[in-house]
Design a protein around this motif. Sequence first.
Motif, short mmCIF file in Angstrom:
data_model
loop_
_atom_site.label_atom_id
_atom_site.label_comp_id
_atom_site.label_asym_id
_atom_site.label_seq_id
_atom_site.Cartn_x
_atom_site.Cartn_y
_atom_site.Cartn_z
N ALA A 44 39.80 45.54 38.67
CA ALA A 44 39.03 46.77 38.84
C ALA A 44 37.65 46.48 39.43
O ALA A 44 37.18 47.19 40.33
CB ALA A 44 38.89 47.50 37.51
N SER A 45 37.00 45.43 38.94
CA SER A 45 35.69 45.05 39.48
C SER A 45 35.80 44.52 40.90
O SER A 45 34.90 44.72 41.72
CB SER A 45 35.03 44.00 38.58
N ALA A 46 36.91 43.82 41.20
CA ALA A 46 37.12 43.32 42.56
C ALA A 46 37.25 44.48 43.54
O ALA A 46 36.75 44.42 44.67
CB ALA A 46 38.37 42.44 42.61
N MET A 47 37.89 45.56 43.11
CA MET A 47 38.02 46.74 43.95
C MET A 47 36.65 47.37 44.19
O MET A 47 36.31 47.75 45.32
CB MET A 47 38.96 47.74 43.29
N LEU A 48 35.85 47.45 43.15
CA LEU A 48 34.50 48.01 43.27
C LEU A 48 33.62 47.13 44.15
O LEU A 48 32.92 47.62 45.04
CB LEU A 48 33.89 48.15 41.87
N ALA A 49 33.66 45.82 43.91
CA ALA A 49 32.86 44.88 44.71
C ALA A 49 33.34 44.84 46.15
O ALA A 49 32.54 44.69 47.08
CB ALA A 49 32.93 43.49 44.09
N GLY A 50 34.67 44.98 46.36
CA GLY A 50 35.21 45.01 47.72
C GLY A 50 34.70 46.21 48.51
O GLY A 50 34.35 46.09 49.69
#
Length: 315
Positions: free
Chosen positions: A100-106
């Motif tokens: 979920a954080s990777a999606m936000l950071a992406g």
Amino acid sequence: MLSVLHFLSRKIAIAIATMIAVSFLIFIALEVNVEDVAVKVLGQYSTAEQRTAWLFANGYDDPFLIRYLRWLADFACGNWGMSTYFRAPVIEMILPRLAASAMLAGGALLVIIVFGLGLGVLAGMRSGSVLDRVISVVSVITTSIPDFASAVFLSAIFVFWLGWLPGASTMISGFSLKEMILPVSVLGLYSMGYLARVTRASMVDVMSTHYIRTARLKGASMTRIVLHHALRNALITPVTVIMLQLPWLLSGVIVVEVFYAYKGFGTLLYDAALNQDIYLIEACAMISVLVVVVSQILSDLIYGWLNPRISLGGH
């Protein structure tokens, strides 16, 4: 090819050594006092007999170094223990939150790259112009405002005043692009301005070199000069900066995720620290270190690809 393999082997060895050193510090900070560990796991109302029995059953009567090596081996094998607060396997909690954080950071990284590089290149192409000055002023303003202030400011405008966007990003009903806009914007604003300034400075330096002047004298168009001659060399420093943003994004999402109630890695680490969830804190810290060392390796690889004159094997 051999130089690249040699470079990778050296970097991986350094990364492993770094992770071992940091893991040792983490273990010392959180588990050097076994009585504290027992209290955090069993609770402050547990009896001395219960704590003693738990410590013995979980191998805490072994020497410190033995316990550390056992913990390190378990972590490498994916056995990250049970969360003392959520009462669930740590690895099962971290992986979906990390995604979920990777999606936000992406999403934030996409904003940073598109707008930061784009504005920086435009400003560098027209150094001293009105456009350059406007972009520079906007970049300075965005880099001067911290994340939490940007979150409050944007929420005040788009949530409470205009009512266009939701004030929370809980994703209760599934993925919602509308709920992603504010947290992605807050994460992207600061780094976008910083990257634009770095790209602008790099572009100005490249545009003043002799081979760019020669291309201009030969009558090449500005578009051709930028795309075929200037851009690759101008991107060396900005790309390095972009890769260095990955660790910052991982720490920056903590503030943004907590503010917008986004269920990601940042809120998980926040909840773990708030509730003294020792095994969850250890795993989150190790994942953070892993992201840092991997981003450093990628940064060096991309730097070597953009600037072939630098030998990877010589780093």
